[in-house]
Design an enzyme around this catalytic site. Structure first.
Site, PDB file in Angstrom:
ATOM      1  N   ASP A  37      45.082  50.182  41.121  1.00  0.00           N
ATOM      2  CA  ASP A  37      44.105  49.197  40.260  1.00  0.00           C
ATOM      3  C   ASP A  37      44.502  49.782  38.743  1.00  0.00           C
ATOM      4  OD1 ASP A  37      42.011  48.103  38.594  1.00  0.00           O
ATOM      5  OD2 ASP A  37      41.198  47.471  40.289  1.00  0.00           O
ATOM      6  N   HIS A 106      40.686  41.121  48.029  1.00  0.00           N
ATOM      7  CA  HIS A 106      40.935  42.528  48.205  1.00  0.00           C
ATOM      8  C   HIS A 106      39.817  43.331  48.288  1.00  0.00           C
ATOM      9  CE1 HIS A 106      39.970  40.706  44.007  1.00  0.00           C
ATOM     10  NE2 HIS A 106      39.567  41.911  43.746  1.00  0.00           N
ATOM     11  N   HIS A 108      38.204  47.103  47.379  1.00  0.00           N
ATOM     12  CA  HIS A 108      38.280  48.171  46.759  1.00  0.00           C
ATOM     13  C   HIS A 108      38.159  49.588  47.422  1.00  0.00           C
ATOM     14  CE1 HIS A 108      38.029  45.992  42.573  1.00  0.00           C
ATOM     15  NE2 HIS A 108      37.612  44.967  43.480  1.00  0.00           N
TER      16      HIS A 108
HETATM   17  P1  AMP Z   1      37.630  41.853  41.249  1.00  0.00           P
HETATM   18  O1  AMP Z   1      37.436  41.825  39.934  1.00  0.00           O
HETATM   19  O2  AMP Z   1      36.893  42.293  42.472  1.00  0.00           O
HETATM   20  O3  AMP Z   1      38.438  40.639  41.610  1.00  0.00           O
HETATM   21  O4  AMP Z   1      38.967  43.003  41.149  1.00  0.00           O
HETATM   22  C1  AMP Z   1      40.152  42.626  40.426  1.00  0.00           C
HETATM   23  C2  AMP Z   1      40.738  44.072  40.108  1.00  0.00           C
HETATM   24  O5  AMP Z   1      42.017  43.824  40.067  1.00  0.00           O
HETATM   25  C3  AMP Z   1      40.076  44.875  39.000  1.00  0.00           C
HETATM   26  O6  AMP Z   1      39.596  46.147  39.334  1.00  0.00           O
HETATM   27  C4  AMP Z   1      41.230  44.877  37.986  1.00  0.00           C
HETATM   28  O7  AMP Z   1      41.215  46.010  37.505  1.00  0.00           O
HETATM   29  C5  AMP Z   1      42.341  44.977  39.111  1.00  0.00           C
HETATM   30  N1  AMP Z   1      43.571  44.490  38.433  1.00  0.00           N
HETATM   31  C6  AMP Z   1      43.615  43.251  37.590  1.00  0.00           C
HETATM   32  N2  AMP Z   1      45.088  43.215  37.296  1.00  0.00           N
HETATM   33  C7  AMP Z   1      45.874  43.973  37.916  1.00  0.00           C
HETATM   34  C8  AMP Z   1      47.232  44.452  37.933  1.00  0.00           C
HETATM   35  N3  AMP Z   1      48.115  43.515  37.256  1.00  0.00           N
HETATM   36  N4  AMP Z   1      47.258  45.455  38.989  1.00  0.00           N
HETATM   37  C9  AMP Z   1      46.584  46.148  39.348  1.00  0.00           C
HETATM   38  N5  AMP Z   1      45.163  45.872  39.458  1.00  0.00           N
HETATM   39  C10 AMP Z   1      45.050  44.621  38.725  1.00  0.00           C
END
Ligand code: AMP
Length: 142
Positions: A37, A106, A108
């Site tokens: 992340d 996804h 976490h």
């Molecule tokens: P969610 O809010 O549960 O949809 O989580 C989305 C996650 O994706 C967040 O923890 C962000 O920090 C992460 N995120 C967003 N863009 C990217 C990226 N380009 N590469 C890796 N992680 C990302």
């Protein structure tokens, strides 16, 4: 973002899957991909995604749900070992009302240390060299 929204093939994780966006990968197989992340809520924060186009748990098949959990189950001890974490949090958000910001399913994996508060959701972009170092430690621990 509503739970019933159609899948958006231009979402950032779809681009990562197609290699149109960079990512720091820690594991991949036929059905899943795991990567760091970029705005970790704690050092070692990993995301596990299915390769199929599924926005949330309501549109994910049982087989793909199993695949994501199998990869999560494989990586959890590696993340725990690499980060020497006494705790691990698994989290998965569905719909904007639940805090989901990227419309591709996804999971976490977030290492937790007592007394170390998690950073806010998607707040601070991490140093890429540091993320790469952590990813190498996690890969070595699989
Ligand atoms: P969610 O809010 O549960 O949809 O989580 C989305 C996650 O994706 C967040 O923890 C962000 O920090 C992460 N995120 C967003 N863009 C990217 C990226 N380009 N590469 C890796 N992680 C990302």
């Amino acid at each position: 973002m509503q739970l019933t929204d159609a899948y958006d093939p231009q979402n950032i994780f779809a681009k990562i899957l197609r290699d149109e966006m960079p990512s720091i990968r820690v594991f991949e197989d036929e059905t899943t991909l795991a990567f760091m992340d970029i705005m970790p809520q704690a050092p070692g924060h990993v995301l596990v995604i299915p390769r199929v186009a599924a926005t949330n748990v309501l549109t994910l098949s049982a087989d793909d749900a199993r695949a994501v959990m199998t990869t999560t189950h494989l990586l959890a001890p590696a993340v725990q070992k690499a980060m020497e974490a006494p705790g691990l949090m698994l989290a998965q958000l569905n719909g904007a009302a639940a805090g989901q910001t990227v419309p591709h399913f996804h999971m976490h994996i977030i290492p937790r240390h007592k007394g170390l508060e998690m950073l806010g959701h998607g707040t601070e972009v991490a140093d890429m060299n540091e993320l790469a170092d952590i990813a190498a430690r996690i890969r070595a621990a699989i």
